[in-house]
Design an enzyme around this catalytic site. Structure first.
Site, short mmCIF file in Angstrom:
data_model
loop_
_atom_site.label_atom_id
_atom_site.label_comp_id
_atom_site.label_asym_id
_atom_site.label_seq_id
_atom_site.Cartn_x
_atom_site.Cartn_y
_atom_site.Cartn_z
N LYS A 1 13.61 -9.33 2.08
CA LYS A 1 14.72 -8.90 1.23
C LYS A 1 15.19 -10.10 0.41
CE LYS A 1 18.36 -9.66 4.62
NZ LYS A 1 19.46 -9.07 5.37
N HIS B 1 0.84 -1.20 0.00
CA HIS B 1 0.00 0.00 0.00
C HIS B 1 0.88 1.24 0.00
CE1 HIS B 1 -3.97 -1.80 0.55
NE2 HIS B 1 -3.33 -2.72 1.25
#
Length: 85
Positions: A66, A13
């Site tokens: 990551k 978002h």
């Protein structure tokens, strides 16, 4: 191989504009790439923009936020590469 209850969230978002609602700002999508010969354990969460290198093992319950290098073993909730295969 992918275990049960694995979640892949391929969007984020947008929320940087404080003058507009979060919902009105929409989402961004980078995508998720899981290369060949990986083992993703039960309950793993993989977030948008991550690439998991070939031959990697992700332990149960790990949050992946990551990139994971090729042939890595990751099995803690802090997403550290513990060792190479």
């Amino acid at each position: 191989m992918i275990g049960p209850r694995v979640s892949l969230f391929a969007e984020n978002h947008n929320f940087s504009n404080e003058d507009t609602t979060i919902k009105a700002q929409g989402v961004s999508n980078k995508g998720i790439v899981i290369e060949d010969d990986c083992w993703i354990g039960s309950g793993v969460i993989i977030l948008d923009g991550v690439r998991i290198g070939s031959g990697s093992v992700i332990g149960a319950g790990t949050l992946v936020n990551k990139d994971i290098p090729k042939n890595s073993v990751v099995y803690d909730k802090r997403n550290r590469t513990i060792k190479d295969r």
